[in-house]
Structures are given as C-alpha cells and as structure tokens.
Design a protein around this motif. Structure first.
Motif, mmCIF file in Angstrom:
data_model
loop_
_atom_site.group_PDB
_atom_site.id
_atom_site.type_symbol
_atom_site.label_atom_id
_atom_site.label_comp_id
_atom_site.label_asym_id
_atom_site.label_seq_id
_atom_site.Cartn_x
_atom_site.Cartn_y
_atom_site.Cartn_z
ATOM 1 N N GLU A 36 -2.286 1.650 7.360
ATOM 2 C CA GLU A 36 -2.570 0.572 8.360
ATOM 3 C C GLU A 36 -3.914 0.390 8.641
ATOM 4 O O GLU A 36 -4.662 0.799 8.821
ATOM 5 C CB GLU A 36 -1.522 0.260 8.921
ATOM 6 C CG GLU A 36 0.186 0.120 9.076
ATOM 7 C CD GLU A 36 0.761 -1.059 8.088
ATOM 8 O OE1 GLU A 36 0.221 -1.746 7.735
ATOM 9 O OE2 GLU A 36 1.509 -0.607 7.430
ATOM 10 N N PRO A 37 -4.335 -1.434 8.618
ATOM 11 C CA PRO A 37 -5.435 -2.024 9.225
ATOM 12 C C PRO A 37 -5.313 -1.683 10.682
ATOM 13 O O PRO A 37 -6.421 -2.100 11.444
ATOM 14 C CB PRO A 37 -4.951 -3.397 8.485
ATOM 15 C CG PRO A 37 -4.867 -3.754 7.904
ATOM 16 C CD PRO A 37 -3.703 -2.322 7.975
ATOM 17 N N PHE A 38 -4.438 -0.918 11.128
ATOM 18 C CA PHE A 38 -3.936 -0.884 12.919
ATOM 19 C C PHE A 38 -3.949 0.511 12.614
ATOM 20 O O PHE A 38 -3.139 0.593 11.986
ATOM 21 C CB PHE A 38 -3.584 -1.717 13.112
ATOM 22 C CG PHE A 38 -2.074 -1.625 13.331
ATOM 23 C CD1 PHE A 38 -0.999 -1.145 13.110
ATOM 24 C CD2 PHE A 38 -2.489 -2.782 11.898
ATOM 25 C CE1 PHE A 38 0.118 -1.375 12.701
ATOM 26 C CE2 PHE A 38 -0.724 -3.588 11.295
ATOM 27 C CZ PHE A 38 0.067 -2.312 11.516
ATOM 28 N N VAL A 39 -3.947 1.414 14.233
ATOM 29 C CA VAL A 39 -3.446 2.367 14.228
ATOM 30 C C VAL A 39 -1.759 2.322 15.613
ATOM 31 O O VAL A 39 -2.200 1.048 15.890
ATOM 32 C CB VAL A 39 -4.354 3.358 15.402
ATOM 33 C CG1 VAL A 39 -5.159 3.768 14.123
ATOM 34 C CG2 VAL A 39 -5.439 2.707 16.719
ATOM 35 N N GLY A 40 -1.950 3.303 15.648
ATOM 36 C CA GLY A 40 -0.208 2.765 16.710
ATOM 37 C C GLY A 40 0.980 2.694 15.719
ATOM 38 O O GLY A 40 2.092 2.863 16.737
ATOM 39 N N GLY A 41 1.398 2.505 14.489
ATOM 40 C CA GLY A 41 2.465 2.077 14.323
ATOM 41 C C GLY A 41 3.234 0.952 14.365
ATOM 42 O O GLY A 41 2.235 0.252 15.722
ATOM 43 N N THR A 42 4.604 1.551 14.590
ATOM 44 C CA THR A 42 5.893 0.243 16.068
ATOM 45 C C THR A 42 5.393 0.001 17.560
ATOM 46 O O THR A 42 5.693 -0.381 18.096
ATOM 47 C CB THR A 42 7.053 0.199 15.685
ATOM 48 O OG1 THR A 42 7.368 2.278 15.751
ATOM 49 C CG2 THR A 42 7.482 0.951 13.967
ATOM 50 N N ALA B 98 -9.362 -9.602 8.686
ATOM 51 C CA ALA B 98 -9.141 -10.847 9.314
ATOM 52 C C ALA B 98 -7.929 -11.112 9.856
ATOM 53 O O ALA B 98 -7.378 -11.940 10.983
ATOM 54 C CB ALA B 98 -10.120 -11.901 8.651
ATOM 55 N N ASP B 99 -7.308 -10.614 9.399
ATOM 56 C CA ASP B 99 -5.612 -10.868 9.126
ATOM 57 C C ASP B 99 -5.219 -9.960 10.298
ATOM 58 O O ASP B 99 -4.180 -10.453 10.737
ATOM 59 C CB ASP B 99 -5.240 -11.091 7.929
ATOM 60 C CG ASP B 99 -5.112 -12.091 6.882
ATOM 61 O OD1 ASP B 99 -5.620 -13.099 7.171
ATOM 62 O OD2 ASP B 99 -4.298 -11.739 5.557
ATOM 63 N N ILE B 100 -5.696 -8.889 11.031
ATOM 64 C CA ILE B 100 -4.542 -8.203 11.839
ATOM 65 C C ILE B 100 -5.811 -8.482 12.761
ATOM 66 O O ILE B 100 -6.845 -8.464 12.923
ATOM 67 C CB ILE B 100 -4.874 -6.968 11.680
ATOM 68 C CG1 ILE B 100 -3.958 -6.504 10.158
ATOM 69 C CG2 ILE B 100 -4.479 -5.819 12.427
ATOM 70 C CD1 ILE B 100 -2.724 -7.084 10.456
ATOM 71 N N VAL C 243 0.751 -1.309 -0.610
ATOM 72 C CA VAL C 243 0.563 0.199 -0.123
ATOM 73 C C VAL C 243 0.466 1.492 0.158
ATOM 74 O O VAL C 243 0.859 1.760 -0.862
ATOM 75 C CB VAL C 243 -0.989 0.157 1.263
ATOM 76 C CG1 VAL C 243 -1.918 1.223 1.608
ATOM 77 C CG2 VAL C 243 -2.257 -0.781 1.406
ATOM 78 N N GLY C 244 1.840 1.435 0.621
ATOM 79 C CA GLY C 244 3.010 2.515 1.432
ATOM 80 C C GLY C 244 3.251 2.419 -0.057
ATOM 81 O O GLY C 244 3.471 3.803 -0.442
ATOM 82 N N HIS C 245 3.629 1.579 -0.835
ATOM 83 C CA HIS C 245 4.300 1.382 -2.367
ATOM 84 C C HIS C 245 3.754 2.133 -3.577
ATOM 85 O O HIS C 245 4.082 2.385 -4.445
ATOM 86 C CB HIS C 245 5.324 0.530 -2.364
ATOM 87 C CG HIS C 245 6.260 -0.208 -0.870
ATOM 88 N ND1 HIS C 245 6.682 -1.268 -1.769
ATOM 89 C CD2 HIS C 245 7.445 0.507 -0.487
ATOM 90 C CE1 HIS C 245 7.665 -1.542 -0.589
ATOM 91 N NE2 HIS C 245 7.946 -0.328 -0.067
ATOM 92 N N ALA C 246 2.708 2.924 -3.043
ATOM 93 C CA ALA C 246 2.197 2.960 -4.428
ATOM 94 C C ALA C 246 2.404 4.750 -4.626
ATOM 95 O O ALA C 246 2.104 5.341 -5.475
ATOM 96 C CB ALA C 246 0.317 2.806 -3.802
ATOM 97 N N THR D 156 -8.516 3.710 9.281
ATOM 98 C CA THR D 156 -7.263 2.964 9.117
ATOM 99 C C THR D 156 -8.013 2.532 6.872
ATOM 100 O O THR D 156 -8.933 2.649 6.216
ATOM 101 C CB THR D 156 -7.766 1.684 9.513
ATOM 102 O OG1 THR D 156 -8.838 1.518 9.799
ATOM 103 C CG2 THR D 156 -7.056 2.449 10.365
ATOM 104 N N ASN D 157 -6.551 1.495 6.851
ATOM 105 C CA ASN D 157 -6.316 1.483 4.989
ATOM 106 C C ASN D 157 -6.624 2.870 4.627
ATOM 107 O O ASN D 157 -6.770 2.592 3.085
ATOM 108 C CB ASN D 157 -7.658 0.503 5.166
ATOM 109 C CG ASN D 157 -7.452 -0.859 5.827
ATOM 110 O OD1 ASN D 157 -6.058 -1.607 5.336
ATOM 111 N ND2 ASN D 157 -7.596 -1.075 6.676
ATOM 112 N N ALA D 158 -6.122 3.988 4.621
ATOM 113 C CA ALA D 158 -6.541 5.205 4.354
ATOM 114 C C ALA D 158 -4.786 5.924 3.460
ATOM 115 O O ALA D 158 -4.553 6.211 5.023
ATOM 116 C CB ALA D 158 -6.805 6.152 4.614
#
Length: 549
Positions: A106-112, A54-56, A37-40, A322-324
């Motif tokens: 990402e499909p989640f927040v918080g980064g690392t 469902a993978d997260i 996604v980021g490489h877009a 997310t995913n935005a």
C-alpha cells in the motif's frame, strides 16, 4: 450525458449533484485498498495501475509519500508487510540493533490500523480502539509503557493507565425504538423477558471469564495461544455461535442482535459463520478489572490504532518502502532473496537478506514462497467498508465516542474528536460496516465493483433513521474498501493442534500474522510480530535475551 463522462463523474463524486439534482451534493472518493496491485500475485505479470500518492492522506508519519527511493540491495532482515505484525517485528529487532527493511504494497503503513489526517481531526481508517490489555499481553503493555499510556503497575500486578487515554464519557449510545439511549443495552426499553435473557447471557459470559481448564490455563486468553487446551473448552469450536446460542435458549431479538453486533465488530462474521469458541472468547477473554477501568476499559485516540502504528514506526526506525509488492521469496545458500515490484514504475528489483519475516496473510504468503509443509491455515477473510464523513455538525461535547444503530446494516460510527479537550465544529465521524455473509467471495466481488456513489448512498441510507438530515450535514465522504480485512474464525478454525507451532517456517523465514491465531486483535498482531523477530534474531548473530512475551 456520454458514458465516459458519466463514469468519470461517478469516480469523482460529482454524480451526486448532476444526476440527482434534487439532493445536496456529497463529495468524496474511494481511497483504497490497492487491490489491483495485490492481484498482480495471481500470475498476471502486467504492470498494475499506478498509484497516486496525492490520493492518500494516511502517509507514513514523518515521511512524505513522494517519488519512491530505490530499493536497497541487501539488509539484515526483510519484513514483508507493514501492518501491526510487521512493524512490531521491526520494533523488536531495532531493540537488538538489527537493521530491517519493511516492504508494504500500500502507499501507507498500518494495514487496517492505518489513519488519515485530512479534515478537522485525525481519524481512523480501520481499528479504532485498544481494550485495556490483559497482563499476559506483554508486548502491547511494553509499547504502552514506552508511550506513557501505562504509568506503572499496582500492588496486584495490574497495569495502571494515564486516564487521558481512556475513553471519556459519554462512551457509547444506541439508537433504538426511534431514540438514542445511553450505552448499548437500553434496559428501560426492553421487555422483562429480554432483560432476564440479557442478564443470563452476561452471567454465563462471566462464568467463562473466570473458568480454568483442566490444564490450569484460562479457558480464554489474549494472546490466544495462552488459552486452555481442555477438550471440553475446545469442543466449542466444533459448532457455530448461533447454534450455541440456540442450545442455551438465547432467542430474543435483542440478545441475538447484541451478540451479532459484537461478533461482526471483532470478527467480521455473522453468528452463523463464527465458531462458538470465538464467540465466547469475545465476551470472556478480557479479564483486566480495576477501579480506574470502571468508567471505561477502551484506550482511544483520534486516529484510532493509527496512534499505535505511528509509535511503532518512530520506535523501530525501520526502512519502510511503500508501494513495494514482494512477488517471490526464496531461501538460497544461507540467505533469502526477494523479488520486489515497484508499483509506481512496474520495475522489479532483488533484495537479499540474512533472514525474513512474512507479516502477511496466509493466502498471500503461500503465493510468494513455495516452502513444502509450510503451515498455511485456510482462512476466510471478511470484507469491510470504512468511511470517514466530514460533517458540518456544530461542536458538541456531549456527542459520544461510539454511536450504534439497532438493526442497521453497519456497525455505527465513532467520533474522531471525542478525546480532545476542546471539541471543534465540523467533526469527522468514522462509519464501519462488516460484510459477514457466508458467501464471502460474492460479497467481496460485489463490493469491489461498486462505484463511490453507490457505496455513499448505502451509507447515507443506513444512517438516516437516526440522522434524517444526514445528506445535508455531510460535506465529504471518503471510503476505504478492505477486500480482505480480517480472518473470520469459523467453526473448526483452531485446527487439530491449537496454539502450537514455531514462527519459523523454514531455516531463515518466519511467519507473523493474525491468521496464525485466526483472530484479528492488535495484541495478537504484536505477539506474532515479536515472536517472529525473536526467532530470526539468532540468524543475524543477535541473542534476543529475555523474551518480550
């Protein structure tokens, strides 16, 4: 086996039992991050691979990651990036009554600093502790006070902590010379020369901890911007930490390992690639000392710094998408306009805001906004692997929080259940490895090309000297690959004018990220996020009043 079937097996983890039938199967998957996604942003307008929520298992607290809600047309402040800096900006703006929208690729927040919840307990997917903050880290202390972790201040003005959040004993251990030792320095196993060298190193670190520069500031501080600009102190940034160690006659294998472990853990780089200023900052910047911190100065939770992320989400009440992926950001006629890519559908929408905060790394920010003269520092980003191992180990209240293996490739593992009053069976342990090579691009490319089974086998091999039966003891191993985990403070990273600059990079856009400091600490992320929020508040008609910093 057909090639397609083989590749499918690799992706699912089944290959461990099918191709290697003499070994007990270990199942798992690569959880992210969302590199495709980021490489877009590289200029490829093709729709990125769709993400499966469902993978997260590290969902935004209190909200399901289901079909995404439509992006809004407008908001007061658009925050690009849902890591600690972005959520800290949203937290500060919420206190001023400012509406914000957070866009996170990402499909989640918080980064690392994100976390997972599957298994016997919550567990970190990245940063796993917060050292007791210096009194100067006011934003972090404010959040901890709101959480009830800081209970007040003593007569000397030092924060006091709820002991339930300080790491319980036993805190850490080291596997050295074939056995476990309490703590990270096995004094009785070292030679007299090694013990003396270790004592001398700690003595010098203590001297730097109390050193005041010619400008009256501490030589090193957190946040970094409060450190001294004394030329003699800044001169440390002109050489590597390895060169400084050699010049000061620190040559024993153990001391060099000890220092290497420290800078890999905080900076993701080898001493040869880390600035001597940053290396000494690790050992000399944390100054808070009190009786209650004698046992431990680490604040830890099962989900690591994910607990802090969860609190920021709840307290900011930001509208998080997310995913935005924000692909462009421009300033037009007293407002900002962002083009946002929906990673589920490939559709693009425009969001208009009165101001914006870019809470993303410099190399990403420079791609989505074309602002002449913007202060984008050149940072090397270290890749990391974080793996959560769901074990079949019995309940063990004596298992330390942090277990480190001498001369291993990785940094060891932390025990997610350590702080729980009742420790249950099948604990989750979180393994970390930083790739500190000078050839960062090559290391990243190699890492991203590896299938799950290759990464899993490397992790098992790394842990086997201390856990010879680890293959039979792990039920599942999920892996997160962080391609750009953190900025690496290389020699010269402070630049020609250290600690200077406004967070505003244009009339209505502010930048908030640890790339500004060059050091990835939670306090730095919060400091940058809050600074940016206070800078854009007047643009939406709000007086920030007394600063939180």
């Amino acid at each position: 086996m057909q090639r397609r079937a083989f590749l499918s097996a690799v992706a699912g983890g089944w290959v461990a039992s099918s191709v290697l039938p003499d070994r007990r199967p270990v199942h798992g998957r690569i959880m992210g991050a969302s590199h495709s996604v980021g490489h877009a942003l590289r200029g490829n307008d093709a729709r990125p691979a769709a993400l499966n929520p469902a993978d997260i298992d590290a969902a935004l607290p209190g909200r399901e990651i289901a079909a995404p809600a439509p992006f809004p047309d407008r908001t007061d402040v658009l925050i690009v990036g849902g890591g600690a800096s972005g959520l800290s900006a949203a937290w500060r703006l919420a206190a001023l009554g400012v509406e914000s929208v957070v866009c996170e690729l990402e499909p989640f927040v918080g980064g690392t600093s994100t976390y997972g919840t599957a298994g016997a307990s919550a567990h970190p997917w990245g940063a796993h502790y917060l050292a007791a903050p210096n009194p100067e880290a006011r934003a972090a202390l404010r959040l901890l006070r709101e959480m009830g972790v800081v209970t007040g201040w003593d007569a000397a003005g030092r924060p006091m902590f709820d002991g339930r959040h300080l790491c319980h004993a036993p805190e850490e251990r080291l596997f050295y010379a074939g056995e476990w030792w309490q703590g990270l320095v096995p004094v009785d196993a070292l030679t007299a020369d090694e013990r003396e060298e270790m004592r001398r190193f700690r003595s010098i670190a203590d001297e730097w901890t109390t050193r005041i520069g010619s400008d009256g500031r501490p030589a090193f501080d957190i946040p970094v911007r409060l450190s001294s600009k004394d030329p003699d102190v800044l001169a440390l940034d002109r050489r590597s930490f390895a060169e400084w160690l050699t010049a000061n006659r620190f040559t024993s294998p153990f001391v060099r390992w000890y220092v290497r472990y420290a800078v890999l853990d905080d900076y993701g780089g080898e001493p040869e690639t880390i600035s001597a200023w940053a290396g000494l900052h690790y050992f000399a910047a944390r100054k808070l000392k009190s009786q209650e911190l004698l046992g431990s100065h680490f604040l830890v939770w099962p989900e690591g710094n994910g607990r802090l992320i969860r609190e920021l989400c709840e307290r900011s009440q930001a509208n998080v998408y997310t995913n935005a992926l924000v692909t462009s950001l421009t300033e037009e006629r007293g407002s900002v306009r962002a083009t946002v890519l929906n990673a589920y559908t490939g559709e693009r929408r425009t969001i208009e805001a009165r101001a914006a905060v870019l809470a993303i790394p410099a190399f990403v920010a420079s791609k989505i906004t074309r602002i002449g003269g913007a202060p984008w520092p050149k940072r090397t980003a270290s890749p990391w692997v974080v793996a959560n191992l769901h074990t079949g180990w019995p309940a063990n209240p004596d298992l330390p929080w942090d277990s480190v293996l001498f001369d291993a490739k990785g940094l060891g593992y932390v025990h997610a259940q350590h702080q729980q009053t009742v420790v249950t069976e099948q604990p989750v342990v979180t393994y970390y490895r930083a790739y500190g090579d000078a050839d960062v691009a090559g290391a990243r490319q190699s890492l991203l090309a590896k299938p799950w089974i290759a990464l899993a086998e490397e992790i098992i091999a790394d842990l086997m000297p201390a856990h010879p039966h680890i293959r039979d003891e792990v039920e599942r191993m999920d892996i997160m690959v962080w391609g750009h985990a953190m900025p690496r403070p290389e020699p010269g990273f402070l630049g020609s004018d250290p600690f200077a600059g406004s967070p505003l990079i244009s009339e209505r856009i502010a930048w908030a990220h640890v790339d500004q400091a060059g050091i990835a600490l939670f306090e730095e992320a919060q400091d940058r996020g809050v600074r940016a929020a206070e800078a854009v508040a007047p643009l939406v008609g709000k007086d920030p009043g007394e600063t939180w910093l």
